[in-house]
Design an enzyme around this catalytic site. Structure first.
Site, mmCIF file in Angstrom:
data_model
loop_
_atom_site.group_PDB
_atom_site.id
_atom_site.type_symbol
_atom_site.label_atom_id
_atom_site.label_comp_id
_atom_site.label_asym_id
_atom_site.label_seq_id
_atom_site.Cartn_x
_atom_site.Cartn_y
_atom_site.Cartn_z
ATOM 1 N N GLU A 85 0.778 -1.213 -0.011
ATOM 2 C CA GLU A 85 -0.075 0.054 0.048
ATOM 3 C C GLU A 85 0.872 1.149 -0.072
ATOM 4 O O GLU A 85 2.088 1.039 0.581
ATOM 5 C CB GLU A 85 -0.694 0.050 1.091
ATOM 6 C CG GLU A 85 -1.946 -1.074 1.120
ATOM 7 C CD GLU A 85 -2.910 -1.233 2.519
ATOM 8 O OE1 GLU A 85 -4.136 -1.181 2.065
ATOM 9 O OE2 GLU A 85 -2.354 -0.974 3.521
ATOM 10 N N CYS A 345 -1.118 6.172 9.750
ATOM 11 C CA CYS A 345 -0.138 5.330 10.417
ATOM 12 C C CYS A 345 -0.328 3.922 10.785
ATOM 13 O O CYS A 345 -1.215 4.135 11.652
ATOM 14 C CB CYS A 345 0.559 6.239 11.569
ATOM 15 S SG CYS A 345 1.534 7.809 10.753
HETATM 16 N N1 SAH Z 1 8.923 1.195 10.081
HETATM 17 C C1 SAH Z 1 9.233 2.371 10.172
HETATM 18 C C2 SAH Z 1 8.243 3.157 9.069
HETATM 19 C C3 SAH Z 1 7.069 3.105 9.139
HETATM 20 S S1 SAH Z 1 6.335 4.667 9.626
HETATM 21 C C4 SAH Z 1 8.753 3.053 11.645
HETATM 22 O O1 SAH Z 1 8.425 2.026 12.038
HETATM 23 O O2 SAH Z 1 9.343 4.128 11.695
HETATM 24 C C5 SAH Z 1 4.918 4.436 10.587
HETATM 25 C C6 SAH Z 1 4.618 5.238 11.639
HETATM 26 O O3 SAH Z 1 3.153 4.783 12.362
HETATM 27 C C7 SAH Z 1 5.737 4.666 12.847
HETATM 28 O O4 SAH Z 1 5.936 6.007 13.582
HETATM 29 C C8 SAH Z 1 4.764 3.690 13.581
HETATM 30 O O5 SAH Z 1 5.470 3.518 14.832
HETATM 31 C C9 SAH Z 1 3.666 4.274 13.616
HETATM 32 N N2 SAH Z 1 2.470 3.613 13.927
HETATM 33 C C10 SAH Z 1 2.399 2.242 13.964
HETATM 34 N N3 SAH Z 1 1.254 1.610 14.218
HETATM 35 C C11 SAH Z 1 0.708 2.701 14.618
HETATM 36 C C12 SAH Z 1 -0.664 3.009 14.807
HETATM 37 N N4 SAH Z 1 -1.706 1.672 15.169
HETATM 38 N N5 SAH Z 1 -1.357 4.272 15.162
HETATM 39 C C13 SAH Z 1 -0.457 5.367 14.951
HETATM 40 N N6 SAH Z 1 0.705 5.126 14.694
HETATM 41 C C14 SAH Z 1 1.291 4.005 14.289
#
Ligand code: SAH
Ligand code: SF4
Length: 351
Positions: A85, A345
């Protein structure tokens, strides 16, 4: 778009060098959706390229537009059948950010993240990564008139920023991710400035150092989310190897090299990391790194991916911000976009 294959095609067909520049400009800058739109080429040549080359390395299965028109999600089917996605977000009228994936799934297993729950399937190639941006450029060009907040013309409706915040952990696929950054910043190809690109990591310490050395102008975001090892261990397995101490050292080195602002992402989880004591621990962590003025906390709403966790209320989030500000920590509450189409996110799961 596979640039090497394009070069090969031109050589095999004895075409002059300037054609490469012409075709690259049409594809990467102008965002044509098919070779037949490249009218600077003869009809015969257009037809031949169309038959032999592919503009994108996936098929577009589905595009979902949120009701407010501020986020759009595309489900892409790679040629081996895997699904990924990518999301386009408009935080301000006329400004679009492409949120791109770098892996199918993710091996890091963060407990709050839908991608993490899928597990890891495979790395994406540099072409599959950059084609997501190409796809959005084409999409905006075709649809710019459809969106109310895009009535400023195509120039103002292009992809302006790129964030590696889709599926996957960039530092687990650094070879392809770093190649993709080179393609995005190549003036003959996409021509993005390094400062309009951001890479987000769950906190892989040696990756942070590598990025500082290789791309000091690209923005860095770290998904911190917890300021105690005990809590971070529980929700983010990465912390068992790269704990807060290692992150602190990686950030110190990062600042020695770049002197650039770093964003620390912090999801607000009700009753888990949103108390005054958590704010104090977070502030202590920030101050222990030094260069406090270069660290910026983004408080993010938790988008529900399971019943296990709940988002903090608005009031609690506001209080947490105030608490951090008492300790002179720069803090912003980020608006969550795209929740209704599962484009926010942590909600990307290739479905
Ligand atoms: N793998 C990398 C890039 C993905 S960014 C990383 O983790 O940084 C996606 C962002 O959304 C990251 O900051 C992650 O921690 C956050 N994220 C993951 N699950 C989420 C959720 N359920 N609600 C809000 N943010 C979330
Ligand atoms: Fe992977 Fe990032 Fe999701 Fe963690 S938050 S599982 S690192 S995509």
């Amino acid at each position: 778009m596979n640039i090497k294959k394009l070069q090969q095609f031109l050589e095999e067909n004895n075409l002059p060098k300037f054609r490469l520049g012409q075709i690259q400009k049409a594809i990467f800058m102008d965002g044509v959706s098919s070779f037949s739109e490249i009218t600077t080429l003869s009809k015969n040549l257009r037809e031949k390229i169309e038959k032999e080359m592919q503009l994108l390395s996936f098929e577009v299965e589905k595009v979902l537009v949120a009701e407010d028109g501020q986020s759009i999600k595309a489900l892409l089917k790679l040629f081996d059948g895997n699904l990924i996605e990518t999301v386009l977000i408009s935080p301000k009228p006329g400004i679009w950010s492409a949120c791109i994936s770098c892996q199918v799934g993710c091996a890091m297993g963060c407990r709050f993240c839908a991608t993490g729950k899928m597990g890891f399937k495979r790395d994406l190639t540099d072409e599959e990564i950059t084609d997501q941006v190409l796809f959005w450029r084409q999409y905006l060009k075709k649809n710019s008139k459809l969106f109310g907040n895009c009535n400023l013309g195509f120039e103002n409706c292009d992809v302006k920023n790129i964030v590696y915040m889709g599926m996957g952990e960039p530092f687990n696929n650094w070879k392809e991710v770093s190649e993709s950054i080179k393609i995005l910043t190549d003036e003959k190809l996409f021509g993005f400035g390094s400062r309009s690109i951001s890479v987000s990591t769950s906190g892989i310490a040696d990756g942070i150092e590598r990025m500082a050395n290789e791309f000091p102008q690209v923005n860095l975001a770290i998904s911190l989310h917890f300021a105690s090892d005990e809590k971070r261990d529980r929700f983010m397995p990465v912390n068992k190897k790269d704990n807060l101490e290692k992150l602190r050292n990686a950030l110190k080195k990062y600042f020695q090299i770049t002197k650039r602002k770093v964003f620390l992402e912090y999801i607000m989880l009700d009753g888990i990391n949103d108390a005054a004591l958590d704010a104090k621990l977070l502030a202590d962590f920030i101050h222990s790194i030094g260069n406090t003025h270069l660290l910026h906390i983004n408080l993010i709403r938790y988008n529900m991916t399971s019943e296990e966790l709940k988002p903090s209320s608005k009031t609690r989030t506001q209080l947490f911000k105030q608490e951090l500000e008492k300790y002179n920590v720069n803090t912003t509450i980020r608006k969550s976009l795209g929740e209704e189409i599962k484009a926010a996110c942590g909600q990307l799961a290739g479905e």
